[in-house]
Design an enzyme around this catalytic site. Structure first.
Site, PDB file in Angstrom:
ATOM      1  N   SER A  46     -12.075  -3.327   2.344  1.00  0.00           N
ATOM      2  CA  SER A  46     -10.712  -3.619   2.818  1.00  0.00           C
ATOM      3  C   SER A  46     -10.231  -2.578   3.821  1.00  0.00           C
ATOM      4  CB  SER A  46      -9.716  -3.606   1.645  1.00  0.00           C
ATOM      5  OG  SER A  46      -9.962  -4.655   0.760  1.00  0.00           O
ATOM      6  N   ILE A  47      -9.494  -3.053   4.823  1.00  0.00           N
ATOM      7  CA  ILE A  47      -8.892  -2.133   5.795  1.00  0.00           C
ATOM      8  C   ILE A  47      -7.965  -1.148   5.066  1.00  0.00           C
ATOM      9  CG2 ILE A  47      -7.262  -2.010   7.721  1.00  0.00           C
ATOM     10  CD1 ILE A  47      -8.559  -4.583   8.808  1.00  0.00           C
ATOM     11  N   TYR A  60      -7.761 -19.106  14.397  1.00  0.00           N
ATOM     12  CA  TYR A  60      -6.783 -18.212  13.754  1.00  0.00           C
ATOM     13  C   TYR A  60      -5.492 -18.977  13.417  1.00  0.00           C
ATOM     14  CZ  TYR A  60      -5.251 -13.466  12.593  1.00  0.00           C
ATOM     15  OH  TYR A  60      -4.835 -12.323  11.938  1.00  0.00           O
ATOM     16  N   GLN A  70      -2.694  -7.408  -5.965  1.00  0.00           N
ATOM     17  CA  GLN A  70      -2.120  -8.764  -6.063  1.00  0.00           C
ATOM     18  C   GLN A  70      -2.050  -9.269  -7.505  1.00  0.00           C
ATOM     19  OE1 GLN A  70      -4.180 -11.484  -3.528  1.00  0.00           O
ATOM     20  NE2 GLN A  70      -3.053 -13.265  -4.237  1.00  0.00           N
ATOM     21  N   GLY A  79      -2.735  -3.694  -0.540  1.00  0.00           N
ATOM     22  CA  GLY A  79      -3.751  -4.582   0.036  1.00  0.00           C
ATOM     23  C   GLY A  79      -5.200  -4.178  -0.119  1.00  0.00           C
ATOM     24  N   ASP A 104       2.327  -9.413  -6.598  1.00  0.00           N
ATOM     25  CA  ASP A 104       2.022 -10.588  -5.780  1.00  0.00           C
ATOM     26  C   ASP A 104       3.273 -10.843  -4.948  1.00  0.00           C
ATOM     27  OD1 ASP A 104       1.865 -13.160  -4.739  1.00  0.00           O
ATOM     28  OD2 ASP A 104       0.569 -13.850  -6.354  1.00  0.00           O
ATOM     29  N   VAL A 105       3.180 -10.600  -3.645  1.00  0.00           N
ATOM     30  CA  VAL A 105       4.390 -10.600  -2.809  1.00  0.00           C
ATOM     31  C   VAL A 105       5.048 -11.979  -2.702  1.00  0.00           C
ATOM     32  CG1 VAL A 105       3.623  -8.602  -1.461  1.00  0.00           C
ATOM     33  CG2 VAL A 105       3.096 -10.914  -0.631  1.00  0.00           C
ATOM     34  N   LYS A 143       1.238 -13.640  12.446  1.00  0.00           N
ATOM     35  CA  LYS A 143       1.119 -12.277  13.011  1.00  0.00           C
ATOM     36  C   LYS A 143       2.118 -12.078  14.158  1.00  0.00           C
ATOM     37  CE  LYS A 143      -2.279 -10.587  10.460  1.00  0.00           C
ATOM     38  NZ  LYS A 143      -1.957  -9.679   9.348  1.00  0.00           N
ATOM     39  N   LEU A 159     -12.980  -9.672   3.130  1.00  0.00           N
ATOM     40  CA  LEU A 159     -12.752 -10.982   2.499  1.00  0.00           C
ATOM     41  C   LEU A 159     -11.833 -11.843   3.356  1.00  0.00           C
ATOM     42  CD1 LEU A 159     -12.076 -10.186  -1.273  1.00  0.00           C
ATOM     43  CD2 LEU A 159     -14.083 -11.320  -0.282  1.00  0.00           C
ATOM     44  N   ALA A 160     -10.708 -11.260   3.783  1.00  0.00           N
ATOM     45  CA  ALA A 160      -9.740 -12.030   4.580  1.00  0.00           C
ATOM     46  C   ALA A 160     -10.365 -12.447   5.911  1.00  0.00           C
ATOM     47  CB  ALA A 160      -8.474 -11.214   4.805  1.00  0.00           C
TER      48      ALA A 160
END
Ligand code: NAD
Length: 267
Positions: free
Chosen positions: A19-20, A160, A40, A13, A64-65, A167, A199-200
């Site tokens: 990114s985290i 959300y 990805q 990720g 890419d999951v 989640k 970004l997310a």
């Protein structure tokens, strides 16, 4: 410091330096971990390679999951490749999610079936599939699996929407996976991070309002920095947390503990 010395792990990720997943990777590398990465698609690879090289990592895999590769699930395919060079793995960080940003605004009930299924597939099911695919590499020594969640899984947060539902599914999966894998000495936990500018994060409508509200209302009066999320991940991925599984650990300045904010914090 070498708390992660002799430990090998996969980071899923990293999109860029904000990114985290990257915040976590940096901290783990500083503490001696050997890391491999997944990305990805080719577009993300270009950003990832200089970052991973900067911490001495050379190994990365496209995954890419949401896709299959030659009729094999892409996650399974990635672990098949990884097992050609590593015969065991100690930890995995799953820090990825997706929903159509047109549905991260307005009313939740307008969510389309296609986006509902995609969001849950990419953001929740992929973690379960990762756990299954990683098992052969973790079976002998045990290990630690970590994913990323958000307060919107537990209670509503603005816009959300379907991501909150995804989640929630992810957080429930943690408990079932912890039960499935406990006998293999594999621990399964999540970090529920406060808002981080990524970004997310920017795809969620009104993200600025949420960011400001969270830092005003959180007892610690700030949103977490990447290093703070990374340090909590370090605990959950290292031997410091060998008694911890099935847990959602909040790294949000304490925001999750507030029911009614003080009046002055709303002004
Ligand atoms: P980011 O945009 O930096 O990372 C999201 C990653 O998801 C990207 O690397 C992207 O390539 C990957 N991804 C999306 N669809 C994919 C697919 N089909 N296959 C493989 N990878 C895919 O954003 P981030 O904020 O660092 O997100 C990481 C995780 O943290 C996500 O699960 C997110 O929900 C969670 N989280 C974010 C925040 C926040 O405020 N940013 C807060 C709590 C939790």
């Amino acid at each position: 410091m070498s708390i992660m010395k002799n430990k090998k792990g996969l980071i899923m990720g990293v999109a860029n330096e904000r990114s985290i997943a990257w915040g976590i990777a940096r901290v783990l590398a500083e503490h001696g971990a050997e890391l491999a990465f997944s990305y990805q698609n080719e577009g993300f690879n270009k950003r990832l390679i200089p970052l991973m090289n900067s911490i001495g990592s050379q190994r990365c895999y496209e995954c890419d999951v949401s896709k299959d590769v030659n009729d094999i699930n892409s996650i399974e395919n990635m672990f098949n490749k990884l097992s050609e060079t590593w015969n065991s793995i100690d930890f995995i960080v799953h820090a990825l999610a997706y929903s159509d940003k047109d549905e991260l605004k307005g009313k939740y009930f307008n969510c389309t079936r296609t986006n509902f299924l995609n969001s849950l597939d990419i953001s929740a099911f992929s973690f379960t599939r990762t756990a299954k695919s990683a098992l052969p590499l973790m079976a002998s020594n045990g290990g630690s699996l970590l994913t990323l969640s958000y307060l919107g899984a537990e209670r509503t947060t603005p816009n959300y929407n379907v991501m909150g539902v995804a989640k929630s599914a992810l957080e429930a999966s943690i408990k079932y996976l912890a039960m499935d894998l406990g006998k293999n000495n594999i621990r399964v936990n999540a970090l529920s991070a406060g808002p981080v500018k990524t970004l997310a994060g920017a795809a969620i409508s009104g993200a600025r309002h949420v960011f400001r509200y969270s830092e005003n209302v959180a007892p610690l009066k700030f949103n977490p920095q990447l290093t703070e999320v990374g340090n909590s991940a370090l605990y959950l991925l290292s031997d410091l947390s060998t008694g911890v599984t099935g847990n959602v650990h909040h790294v949000d300045g304490g925001l999750h503990s507030v029911a009614i904010p003080k009046q002055e914090n709303l002004e």
